[in-house]
Motif scaffolding. Structure first.
Motif, PDB file in Angstrom:
ATOM      1  N   UNK A 146       0.825  -1.221   0.000  1.00 26.93           N
ATOM      2  CA  UNK A 146       0.000   0.000   0.000  1.00 26.93           C
ATOM      3  C   UNK A 146       0.855   1.266   0.000  1.00 26.93           C
ATOM      4  N   UNK A 147       0.346   2.307  -0.646  1.00 35.29           N
ATOM      5  CA  UNK A 147       1.029   3.606  -0.636  1.00 35.29           C
ATOM      6  C   UNK A 147       0.937   4.162   0.785  1.00 35.29           C
ATOM      7  N   UNK A 148       2.073   4.534   1.334  1.00 43.06           N
ATOM      8  CA  UNK A 148       2.122   5.013   2.717  1.00 43.06           C
ATOM      9  C   UNK A 148       2.120   6.542   2.783  1.00 43.06           C
ATOM     10  N   UNK A 149       1.433   7.057   3.787  1.00 43.02           N
ATOM     11  CA  UNK A 149       1.350   8.514   3.976  1.00 43.02           C
ATOM     12  C   UNK A 149       2.444   8.957   4.937  1.00 43.02           C
ATOM     13  N   UNK A 150       3.165   9.972   4.495  1.00 40.52           N
ATOM     14  CA  UNK A 150       4.294  10.488   5.272  1.00 40.52           C
ATOM     15  C   UNK A 150       4.064  11.968   5.574  1.00 40.52           C
ATOM     16  N   UNK A 151       4.656  12.438   6.657  1.00 41.33           N
ATOM     17  CA  UNK A 151       4.649  13.868   6.954  1.00 41.33           C
ATOM     18  C   UNK A 151       5.962  14.208   7.640  1.00 41.33           C
ATOM     19  N   UNK A 152       6.104  15.466   8.004  1.00 42.35           N
ATOM     20  CA  UNK A 152       7.340  15.911   8.656  1.00 42.35           C
ATOM     21  C   UNK A 152       6.989  16.800   9.839  1.00 42.35           C
ATOM     22  N   UNK A 153       7.664  16.585  10.936  1.00 44.98           N
ATOM     23  CA  UNK A 153       7.407  17.429  12.103  1.00 44.98           C
ATOM     24  C   UNK A 153       7.924  18.845  11.850  1.00 44.98           C
TER      25      UNK A 153
ATOM     26  N   UNK B 115       5.353   6.048  -1.582  1.00 43.64           N
ATOM     27  CA  UNK B 115       4.993   6.826  -0.389  1.00 43.64           C
ATOM     28  C   UNK B 115       4.706   8.243  -0.855  1.00 43.64           C
ATOM     29  N   UNK B 116       3.870   8.958  -0.107  1.00 43.02           N
ATOM     30  CA  UNK B 116       3.537  10.329  -0.509  1.00 43.02           C
ATOM     31  C   UNK B 116       3.614  11.277   0.680  1.00 43.02           C
ATOM     32  N   UNK B 117       3.918  12.524   0.344  1.00 43.66           N
ATOM     33  CA  UNK B 117       3.787  13.596   1.327  1.00 43.66           C
ATOM     34  C   UNK B 117       3.165  14.807   0.652  1.00 43.66           C
ATOM     35  N   UNK B 118       2.165  15.346   1.272  1.00 40.43           N
ATOM     36  CA  UNK B 118       1.571  16.599   0.813  1.00 40.43           C
ATOM     37  C   UNK B 118       2.286  17.706   1.576  1.00 40.43           C
ATOM     38  N   UNK B 119       3.069  18.532   0.881  1.00 40.03           N
ATOM     39  CA  UNK B 119       3.831  19.596   1.553  1.00 40.03           C
ATOM     40  C   UNK B 119       2.976  20.855   1.653  1.00 40.03           C
ATOM     41  N   UNK B 120       2.653  21.257   2.869  1.00 36.73           N
ATOM     42  CA  UNK B 120       1.825  22.448   3.067  1.00 36.73           C
ATOM     43  C   UNK B 120       2.475  23.404   4.059  1.00 36.73           C
ATOM     44  N   UNK B 121       2.292  24.688   3.800  1.00 35.87           N
ATOM     45  CA  UNK B 121       2.726  25.689   4.773  1.00 35.87           C
ATOM     46  C   UNK B 121       1.589  25.804   5.796  1.00 35.87           C
ATOM     47  N   UNK B 122       1.612  24.898   6.742  1.00 29.11           N
ATOM     48  CA  UNK B 122       0.539  24.837   7.729  1.00 29.11           C
ATOM     49  C   UNK B 122       0.802  23.684   8.668  1.00 29.11           C
ATOM     50  N   UNK B 123      -0.201  23.285   9.406  1.00 30.69           N
ATOM     51  CA  UNK B 123      -0.043  22.177  10.342  1.00 30.69           C
ATOM     52  C   UNK B 123       0.176  20.873   9.580  1.00 30.69           C
ATOM     53  N   UNK B 124       1.128  20.040  10.043  1.00 32.06           N
ATOM     54  CA  UNK B 124       1.320  18.732   9.400  1.00 32.06           C
ATOM     55  C   UNK B 124       0.051  17.878   9.414  1.00 32.06           C
ATOM     56  N   UNK B 125      -0.844  18.121  10.380  1.00 34.15           N
ATOM     57  CA  UNK B 125      -2.102  17.367  10.441  1.00 34.15           C
ATOM     58  C   UNK B 125      -2.936  17.584   9.182  1.00 34.15           C
TER      59      UNK B 125
END
Length: 351
Positions: free
Chosen positions: A21-28, A229-239
């Motif tokens: 499965x494609x995994x969801x990633x984020x960054x603190x 794997x994917x990361x949505x990069x946003x200027x905002x809360x990682x949530x």
């Protein structure tokens, strides 16, 4: 390489690539050395659905904090390193499940080799990251600017460098804030690279612009069967990144689970605060573990018909509203009771 053909790579307790499965990633966005704040944020991200977390390691205190953070979280931790190869080595020694480096800014070959040898010793995968903002000068000149072809060549050069050092436990990312360049680069590299690809539109922007650019870019890439794997990069809360990533995957049919909320645009017939109600419903269902569709409709004229494809829905009228199941009206309630009525139905859905 298309998803089902990529090499499998183990990151902590999560396997990516090879059709997994494609995994969801984020960054603190906390200071990594602030263990308490970083752990608190990661635990909140885990609850939201984050499956791999990346932390910046800009100094030795941050590298040393990884060990303490790891004791308190449940998902794999990736250490993000720039410039200083000693930080990459320290991050691995302190328990990072994967490291992210750009070999181009780590220094000479000897330093890259030192990192590779340490990764080999600990069996830690390396994510080779190439970014359009730091493309090597000779490639910019060769391709007359920053191009998809240049990004791919840069990534393949770095992969080859590490392979020649006897290591192939790799994940690859090629990122650009130019959406269509990013899409083209992924199409090119998918035909040439056997390693799992981490996909994202870098520096996508604020919540509005970033969500749109990420959705378009990730949609075009993932829709071709590219990306692990994917990361949505946003200027905002990682949530917020996790919320968007889940919707993108669900929309493309790459993930099931979670309630999907559909709601109509407002029009002159709307006699309730539909915008407020739809937002309240979306927030309310976030933690309810059902795989169903919920409709929020603004009027009783089209509501039942438009909500037919949904499993359950509500439609507002003047001072009152309807509860609808599979297009059939089952109950009429006061407007102020609509939300709670829907909530109770969802909480007792399987009874």
């Amino acid at each position: 390489m298309y998803r089902d053909h990529t090499k499998e790579v183990q990151i902590g307790n999560v396997t990516i690539g090879g059709g997994n499965p494609i995994r969801i990633q984020s960054m603190t966005n906390t200071k990594t050395e602030d263990v308490e704040a970083t752990v608190a944020q990661i635990l909140a991200l885990e609850k939201a659905g984050c499956e791999i977390i990346r932390c910046a390691v800009p100094n030795m205190d941050a590298a040393k904090a990884i060990g303490e953070i790891k004791k308190q979280i449940h998902i794999p931790l990736v250490a993000d390193i720039h410039f200083d190869y000693k930080l990459a080595i320290a991050a691995i020694e302190n328990g990072a499940d994967k490291i992210r480096i750009n070999p181009g800014n780590i220094g000479d070959e000897q330093r890259v080799r030192a990192v590779v040898e340490k990764a080999k010793e600990y069996g830690v995968p390396i994510r080779v990251g190439v970014n359009s903002g730091s493309l090597e000068k000779h490639l910019v000149e060769k391709y007359h600017g920053v191009t998809a072809e240049g990004l791919v060549e840069s990534a393949l050069d770095k992969i080859q460098l590490i392979e020649e050092m006897g290591y192939n436990n790799l994940v690859v990312s090629i990122k650009s804030s130019d959406v269509m360049m990013c899409v083209k680069a992924h199409e090119l590299i998918a035909k040439k690279c056997p390693y799992p690809l981490h996909v994202g539109i870098t520096e996508a922007g604020t919540l509005l612009a970033g969500n749109i650019k990420s959705s378009v870019g990730l949609g075009l890439i993932l829709g071709q069967g590219i990306g692990d794997t994917i990361r949505v990069s946003l200027t905002g809360s990682p949530l917020e990144e996790i919320k968007t990533a889940k919707i993108i995957l669900k929309t493309l049919g790459l993930r099931t689970g979670g309630i999907e909320v559909v709601s109509c645009p407002t029009c002159g017939r709307t006699q309730i605060d539909l915008i407020g109600l739809a937002n309240q419903v979306e927030e309310m269902v976030a933690d309810i573990p059902l795989d169903i569709k919920v409709a929020v409709m603004g009027c009783v004229v089209n509501g039942p018909g438009e909500a037919k494809e949904a499993d359950i829905g509500i439609a507002g009228g003047k001072g009152e509203g309807l509860l609808i199941k599979k297009g059939e009206i089952v109950k009429k309630v006061k407007e102020e009771e609509l939300l709670e009525t829907l909530r109770q139905e969802l909480l007792h859905w399987n009874e």
